[in-house]
Design a protein around this motif. Structure first.
Motif, short mmCIF file in Angstrom:
data_model
loop_
_atom_site.label_atom_id
_atom_site.label_comp_id
_atom_site.label_asym_id
_atom_site.label_seq_id
_atom_site.Cartn_x
_atom_site.Cartn_y
_atom_site.Cartn_z
N PRO A 1 0.81 -1.23 0.00
CA PRO A 1 0.00 0.00 0.00
C PRO A 1 0.84 1.27 0.00
N PHE A 2 1.97 1.24 0.70
CA PHE A 2 2.84 2.41 0.76
C PHE A 2 3.49 2.69 -0.59
N PHE A 3 4.09 1.64 -1.19
CA PHE A 3 4.80 1.84 -2.45
C PHE A 3 3.84 2.09 -3.62
N SER A 4 2.61 1.62 -3.53
CA SER A 4 1.67 1.85 -4.64
C SER A 4 1.23 3.31 -4.70
N ILE A 5 1.19 3.98 -3.55
CA ILE A 5 0.74 5.37 -3.52
C ILE A 5 1.90 6.34 -3.62
#
Length: 238
Positions: free
Chosen positions: A50-54
């Motif tokens: 979730p962190f790297f996707s955003i």
């Protein structure tokens, strides 16, 4: 090399001579932390996905905010004329500014180390995608910085530099997206897929370090720094 280091020190210190740097870092960490932990508790998986996707979308606004002043402010205040009188090569000035911005961005990103630490405390996440995600984030951030730095050299208005940088980074990010590729002729799809900043980030983010992705990002960074140097050189002939 000493000239590059002198410009690097001057630019890096300038970030912390005002509260702007602290506001940027705090805003980035709070926003990223909220998105990460919100996704973490909803999904219930020990993953940094979730962190790297955003992150690329956060960079679209955060990185141009870092670079918008680097040349535009020099032009507006007239200090660029003084800078050009120093016995410095154009590439030394551009490289020093870029390295200062990159270190500032790297510190900001690496301050999120508490996120993976939380995962390791609660579970046993796969470390490959975490390392790949941070490497991809630094490479993508460096590419955005080189683009924003070049665009800042084209104007003396920081807001104009900020908006055009967002638009340019956004365009280069999405041209490799599936929704864009499917709308293109089949012979153009591989080219756009290769040129897209996002497709290479996704590849590295899976924990697969491919030399083609590294070469791509280094090429983008060098290309826009080269354009930045030419932009500075052209000013001397006006």
């Amino acid at each position: 090399m000493s000239n590059i280091f002198a410009i690097f020190k001057k630019e890096f210190r300038s970030y912390f001579n005002s509260p702007i740097a602290y506001i940027f870092i705090t805003a980035f960490l709070v926003f990223s932390g909220w998105l990460f932990f919100r996704g973490f508790f909803l999904i219930g998986e020990a993953t940094m996905r979730p962190f790297f996707s955003i992150l690329p979308w956060e960079f679209l606004f955060f990185v141009p905010a870092v670079t918008m002043r680097m040349w535009a402010e020099e032009k507006k205040l007239g200090t660029i004329e003084l800078l050009m009188t120093f016995p410095l090569n154009d590439y030394e000035i551009v490289t020093g500014k870029f390295l200062a911005a990159f270190l500032f961005l790297a510190i900001t990103v690496l301050l999120t180390f508490t996120f993976p630490l939380t995962l390791f405390y609660l579970n046993k996440p796969d470390i490959g995608p975490i390392i790949g995600g941070y490497l991809g984030a630094l490479l993508m951030g460096a590419a955005y910085l080189s683009i924003g730095l070049f665009i800042s050299s084209l104007t003396e208005n920081q807001i104009v530099a900020f908006i055009i940088s967002i638009f340019t980074c956004f365009a280069l990010f999405i041209i490799g997206e599936q929704i864009v590729i499917t709308a293109l002729p089949s012979w153009l799809a591989p080219l756009f897929n290769f040129l897209g900043l996002g497709s290479h980030f996704e590849s590295i983010g899976r924990g697969v370090i491919d030399s083609r992705d590294l070469i791509y990002y280094v090429s983008v960074i060098i290309f826009f720094l080269f354009l930045n140097i030419r932009s500075v050189e052209s000013r001397k002939w006006r």
